[in-house]
Write a protein that holds these residues in place. Structure first.
Motif, PDB file in Angstrom:
ATOM      1  N   LYS A   8       0.836  -1.208   0.000  1.00 16.28           N
ATOM      2  CA  LYS A   8       0.000   0.000   0.000  1.00 16.28           C
ATOM      3  C   LYS A   8       0.868   1.255   0.000  1.00 16.28           C
ATOM      4  CE  LYS A   8      -4.018   2.122   0.438  1.00 16.28           C
ATOM      5  NZ  LYS A   8      -5.080   2.023  -0.597  1.00 16.28           N
ATOM      6  N   ARG A   9       1.928   1.268   0.784  1.00 14.40           N
ATOM      7  CA  ARG A   9       2.803   2.432   0.846  1.00 14.40           C
ATOM      8  C   ARG A   9       3.450   2.708  -0.508  1.00 14.40           C
ATOM      9  NH1 ARG A   9       2.746   6.940   1.952  1.00 14.40           N
ATOM     10  NH2 ARG A   9       1.782   6.270   3.928  1.00 14.40           N
ATOM     11  N   VAL A  10       3.903   1.648  -1.190  1.00 10.62           N
ATOM     12  CA  VAL A  10       4.532   1.819  -2.507  1.00 10.62           C
ATOM     13  C   VAL A  10       3.537   2.402  -3.505  1.00 10.62           C
ATOM     14  CG1 VAL A  10       5.560   0.600  -4.462  1.00 10.62           C
ATOM     15  CG2 VAL A  10       6.259   0.024  -2.137  1.00 10.62           C
ATOM     16  N   SER A  11       2.285   1.974  -3.404  1.00  3.49           N
ATOM     17  CA  SER A  11       1.269   2.497  -4.319  1.00  3.49           C
ATOM     18  C   SER A  11       1.000   3.987  -4.079  1.00  3.49           C
ATOM     19  CB  SER A  11      -0.036   1.702  -4.176  1.00  3.49           C
ATOM     20  OG  SER A  11      -0.712   2.020  -2.962  1.00  3.49           O
ATOM     21  N   LEU A  12       1.222   4.450  -2.851  1.00  2.00           N
ATOM     22  CA  LEU A  12       0.943   5.843  -2.499  1.00  2.00           C
ATOM     23  C   LEU A  12       2.120   6.772  -2.777  1.00  2.00           C
ATOM     24  CD1 LEU A  12      -0.907   5.271   0.910  1.00  2.00           C
ATOM     25  CD2 LEU A  12      -1.944   6.007  -1.248  1.00  2.00           C
ATOM     26  N   THR A  13       3.313   6.390  -2.308  1.00  2.00           N
ATOM     27  CA  THR A  13       4.481   7.277  -2.444  1.00  2.00           C
ATOM     28  C   THR A  13       5.706   6.455  -2.851  1.00  2.00           C
ATOM     29  OG1 THR A  13       4.900   7.043  -0.060  1.00  2.00           O
ATOM     30  CG2 THR A  13       3.658   8.981  -0.763  1.00  2.00           C
ATOM     31  N   PRO A  14       5.718   5.942  -4.086  1.00  2.00           N
ATOM     32  CA  PRO A  14       6.812   5.062  -4.501  1.00  2.00           C
ATOM     33  C   PRO A  14       8.186   5.720  -4.500  1.00  2.00           C
ATOM     34  CG  PRO A  14       5.495   5.714  -6.392  1.00  2.00           C
ATOM     35  CD  PRO A  14       4.755   6.165  -5.175  1.00  2.00           C
ATOM     36  N   ARG A  16       9.251   8.356  -2.616  1.00  2.00           N
ATOM     37  CA  ARG A  16       9.684   8.978  -1.370  1.00  2.00           C
ATOM     38  C   ARG A  16      10.771   8.124  -0.730  1.00  2.00           C
ATOM     39  NH1 ARG A  16       5.000  10.676   2.700  1.00  2.00           N
ATOM     40  NH2 ARG A  16       4.478  11.982   0.894  1.00  2.00           N
ATOM     41  N   ILE A  17      11.763   8.763  -0.085  1.00  2.00           N
ATOM     42  CA  ILE A  17      12.856   8.010   0.538  1.00  2.00           C
ATOM     43  C   ILE A  17      12.334   7.265   1.764  1.00  2.00           C
ATOM     44  CG2 ILE A  17      15.113   8.153   1.674  1.00  2.00           C
ATOM     45  CD1 ILE A  17      15.205   8.700  -1.298  1.00  2.00           C
ATOM     46  N   ALA A  18      12.558   5.960   1.759  1.00  2.00           N
ATOM     47  CA  ALA A  18      12.122   5.100   2.862  1.00  2.00           C
ATOM     48  C   ALA A  18      13.227   4.895   3.884  1.00  2.00           C
ATOM     49  CB  ALA A  18      11.672   3.744   2.331  1.00  2.00           C
ATOM     50  N   LEU A  19      14.456   4.716   3.398  1.00  2.00           N
ATOM     51  CA  LEU A  19      15.549   4.288   4.268  1.00  2.00           C
ATOM     52  C   LEU A  19      16.863   4.885   3.817  1.00  2.00           C
ATOM     53  CD1 LEU A  19      16.586   2.263   6.528  1.00  2.00           C
ATOM     54  CD2 LEU A  19      16.885   0.612   4.670  1.00  2.00           C
ATOM     55  N   ARG A  20      17.645   5.331   4.792  1.00  2.00           N
ATOM     56  CA  ARG A  20      19.039   5.699   4.546  1.00  2.00           C
ATOM     57  C   ARG A  20      19.914   4.900   5.505  1.00  2.00           C
ATOM     58  NH1 ARG A  20      17.175  11.242   4.897  1.00  2.00           N
ATOM     59  NH2 ARG A  20      16.817  12.131   2.812  1.00  2.00           N
ATOM     60  N   TRP A  26      17.236   4.352  -0.177  1.00  2.00           N
ATOM     61  CA  TRP A  26      16.258   3.536  -0.902  1.00  2.00           C
ATOM     62  C   TRP A  26      14.922   4.276  -0.913  1.00  2.00           C
ATOM     63  CZ3 TRP A  26      19.991   1.690   2.188  1.00  2.00           C
ATOM     64  CH2 TRP A  26      20.712   0.552   1.813  1.00  2.00           C
ATOM     65  N   THR A  27      14.286   4.382  -2.066  1.00  2.00           N
ATOM     66  CA  THR A  27      12.898   4.814  -2.092  1.00  2.00           C
ATOM     67  C   THR A  27      12.034   3.642  -1.638  1.00  2.00           C
ATOM     68  OG1 THR A  27      12.500   4.080  -4.357  1.00  2.00           O
ATOM     69  CG2 THR A  27      13.366   6.335  -4.056  1.00  2.00           C
ATOM     70  N   PHE A  28      10.752   3.914  -1.387  1.00  4.06           N
ATOM     71  CA  PHE A  28       9.876   2.814  -0.985  1.00  4.06           C
ATOM     72  C   PHE A  28       9.779   1.768  -2.096  1.00  4.06           C
ATOM     73  CE2 PHE A  28       8.427   5.775   2.305  1.00  4.06           C
ATOM     74  CZ  PHE A  28       8.393   4.916   3.392  1.00  4.06           C
ATOM     75  N   GLU A  29       9.787   2.209  -3.349  1.00  2.00           N
ATOM     76  CA  GLU A  29       9.720   1.254  -4.463  1.00  2.00           C
ATOM     77  C   GLU A  29      11.004   0.421  -4.540  1.00  2.00           C
ATOM     78  OE1 GLU A  29       7.738   1.425  -8.753  1.00  2.00           O
ATOM     79  OE2 GLU A  29       9.416   2.828  -8.545  1.00  2.00           O
ATOM     80  N   GLN A  30      12.148   1.050  -4.383  1.00  3.03           N
ATOM     81  CA  GLN A  30      13.415   0.315  -4.407  1.00  3.03           C
ATOM     82  C   GLN A  30      13.516  -0.654  -3.234  1.00  3.03           C
ATOM     83  OE1 GLN A  30      15.955   3.756  -4.403  1.00  3.03           O
ATOM     84  NE2 GLN A  30      16.273   3.707  -6.630  1.00  3.03           N
ATOM     85  N   LEU A  31      13.074  -0.215  -2.066  1.00  3.95           N
ATOM     86  CA  LEU A  31      13.077  -1.093  -0.900  1.00  3.95           C
ATOM     87  C   LEU A  31      12.170  -2.285  -1.144  1.00  3.95           C
ATOM     88  CD1 LEU A  31      13.897  -1.610   2.090  1.00  3.95           C
ATOM     89  CD2 LEU A  31      11.872  -0.285   2.754  1.00  3.95           C
ATOM     90  N   SER A  32      10.982  -2.043  -1.693  1.00  2.09           N
ATOM     91  CA  SER A  32      10.032  -3.120  -1.964  1.00  2.09           C
ATOM     92  C   SER A  32      10.601  -4.130  -2.952  1.00  2.09           C
ATOM     93  CB  SER A  32       8.729  -2.531  -2.503  1.00  2.09           C
ATOM     94  OG  SER A  32       7.788  -3.548  -2.751  1.00  2.09           O
ATOM     95  N   MET A 206       7.373   7.684   5.917  1.00  2.00           N
ATOM     96  CA  MET A 206       8.410   8.458   6.587  1.00  2.00           C
ATOM     97  C   MET A 206       9.794   7.849   6.354  1.00  2.00           C
ATOM     98  SD  MET A 206       8.713   8.951  10.691  1.00  2.00           S
ATOM     99  CE  MET A 206       9.204   7.236  10.911  1.00  2.00           C
ATOM    100  N   THR A 207      10.785   8.708   6.223  1.00  2.00           N
ATOM    101  CA  THR A 207      12.164   8.265   6.055  1.00  2.00           C
ATOM    102  C   THR A 207      12.748   7.819   7.390  1.00  2.00           C
ATOM    103  OG1 THR A 207      12.478   9.850   4.259  1.00  2.00           O
ATOM    104  CG2 THR A 207      14.469   8.930   5.260  1.00  2.00           C
ATOM    105  N   VAL A 208      13.524   6.736   7.356  1.00  2.00           N
ATOM    106  CA  VAL A 208      14.278   6.282   8.523  1.00  2.00           C
ATOM    107  C   VAL A 208      15.761   6.390   8.214  1.00  2.00           C
ATOM    108  CG1 VAL A 208      14.820   4.348  10.050  1.00  2.00           C
ATOM    109  CG2 VAL A 208      12.459   4.694   9.273  1.00  2.00           C
TER     110      VAL A 208
END
Length: 477
Positions: A8-14, A16-20, A26-32, A206-208
């Motif tokens: 669901k998160r990837v569908s909303l904000t693919p 956006r930065i998820a993790l550093r 990593w964006t949420f799409e790259q992380l997924s 949110m970014t972590v």
């Protein structure tokens, strides 16, 4: 039912930065994408929906990917504390009835297990696709985390999807959520304080910024850069950051929104020093059984209610058990565990719908919770109750005292008397500390003996391990 959180998160904000982590993002799409690959490799090795996977690994990007990968497969995660001994780890593996043990490195982890897989081995495995669930039941167990075992064997606490989601939602309603939010995570991911940050990340978008371990200098530098808006700490790590700021004579920028401090009462001396350095401290109260926070002090009350752990989050309820002003803290809400695993499985954590925490506190006339101490740490001297945290708060007011730990020692006359363990910033005599404490509190609360140490025993979350101090007192008899 809830949606698959990461999907669901990837569908909303693919994008956006998820993790550093370190120098990579990593964006949420790259992380997924990396999570899907990891999950498919686990599936190749025979790991299926409903299996219980124990993970023993340091906090890094690969662990984040592994956690999400196991969740995508529908597995229950047993989060193992990497600072435990092999004997303690074996107990938890056996008690949890884990199907597999997943480790970050075979060379690094000597613990053996019949079904053991390493991150390195999985890198060599081919991918096998499987159907990812689009919806998850609310009562699905996501994680199993073991309590610290202060009063006996640790208990394996079930944390459901609803527990995690409702805790994160209650926190969001208290703190607010901004598009540029970035949480600096230096607490271990195997602990609820760290894991809850991952849950907030996918729910909030949110970014972590993840660190393997806490380093006061690095944490301060990252916050000073303006990229980090929030952080979770315990009292001792807060003090270390304050000391860095004081040494440099600098204050935090206004871009930093909140420092959540949990893990026990925070000395007022720390809170007052934090205010001087523009650190918006929000004291929180929670536990493994509540999937992180239950109460948090709102920012507008941070100064007015100095020392309080705040009011219950939106979906939580708190009351004090007993007729006295100070009593046992009891909690109710959808974030509270519905049970344990293993040896404690038959133990119902709830009494008439309330979790009895074993922590002592009081609620003031405006409904704010003040946490006093653990009931098990209470010192009873000559019929008087002494709360170690209160004595510790008085001790750290002395300019020479960096950290303090207080426990009870058996005494033929009084039953128990308090003794203090001190970490110093600068030289000071026991006589000087005794003279100082005479001005701070009643005579029966004052430590009768002072032990000076290089460091206090703390667990992986930097919580003071008073039981280790008590063992030391026993050995000194």
């Amino acid at each position: 039912m809830y949606p698959n959180l990461l999907v669901k998160r990837v569908s909303l904000t693919p994008n956006r930065i998820a993790l550093r982590f370190n120098e990579k993002a990593w964006t949420f799409e790259q992380l997924s994408d990396e999570v899907d690959e990891f999950a498919e490799k686990l599936y190749t090795k025979g790991i299926k929906f409903g299996m219980r996977i124990a993970i023993l690994a340091s906090s890094d990007a690969q662990l984040v990917i592994a956690i999400h990968g196991c969740i995508q497969l529908g597995c229950e995660l047993v989060m193992l504390n990497e600072r435990l001994t092999e004997e303690e780890l074996r107990y938890q593996l056996l008690d949890s009835n884990a199907d597999y043990l997943l480790v970050d490195s075979v060379e690094k982890r000597s613990l053996t297990f019949p079904n053991r897989l390493s991150f390195e081995l999985l890198n060599l495995v081919e991918r096998t696709t499987f159907e990812v669930e689009k919806e998850w039941p609310k009562n699905r167990t996501i994680t199993i985390m073991y309590t610290s075992g202060t009063t006996g064997h640790p208990k394996g606490v079930r944390q459901s999807l609803e527990n995690h989601v409702m805790n994160a939602t209650g926190s969001a309603l208290n703190l607010g959520v901004q598009p540029n939010d970035c949480w600096l995570c230096t607490v271990p991911l195997f602990h609820i304080s760290g894991f809850s940050i991952l849950m907030r990340s996918v729910l909030y978008g949110m970014t972590v910024n993840l660190h393997t371990k806490f380093d006061a200098e690095k944490a301060v530098e990252e916050i000073m850069s303006g990229t980090v808006t929030r952080m979770s700490v315990v009292a001792v790590t807060l003090e270390r950051m304050i000391s860095v700021l004081e040494e440099r004579n600098i204050s935090f920028p206004n871009t930093f929104q909140s420092m959540l401090v949990g893990g026990g009462p925070v000395p007022l001396n720390y809170l007052e020093r934090a205010i001087q350095r523009n650190i918006p401290v929000l004291q929180t109260y929670g536990m493994t059984e509540t999937a992180s926070q239950t109460t948090t002090l709102s920012s507008e009350d941070a100064i007015r209610k100095l020392g309080s752990a705040g009011k219950p989050l939106f979906f939580a309820d708190v009351r004090i058990n007993g007729a006295e002003k100070i009593g046992e803290i009891c909690i109710k809400g959808p974030h509270v565990t519905m049970g344990y695993v293993g040896a404690a499985e038959l133990k119902n954590p709830l009494v008439d719908g309330w979790l009895h925490t074993g922590d002592m506190g009081y609620i003031d006339e405006e409904g704010y919770l003040f946490v006093v101490d653990r009931r098990s740490d209470l010192i009873i001297s000559g019929g008087e109750n002494i709360y170690p945290a209160e004595v510790e708060q008085a001790l750290v007011k002395h300019s020479a005292v960096k950290e303090a730990g207080v426990v009870g020692k058996q005494d033929d006359k009084w039953g128990q008397v308090p003794v203090a363990f001190i970490v110093l910033k600068e030289e000071v005599s026991e006589e000087a500390l005794k003279a100082f404490m005479k001005t701070e509190m009643a005579s029966y609360k004052q430590p009768v003996i002072y032990y000076f140490m290089e460091q206090l025993p703390r667990n992986a979350s930097n919580k003071l391990m008073r039981r280790e101090l008590f063992k030391y007192v026993q050995e000194m008899k």
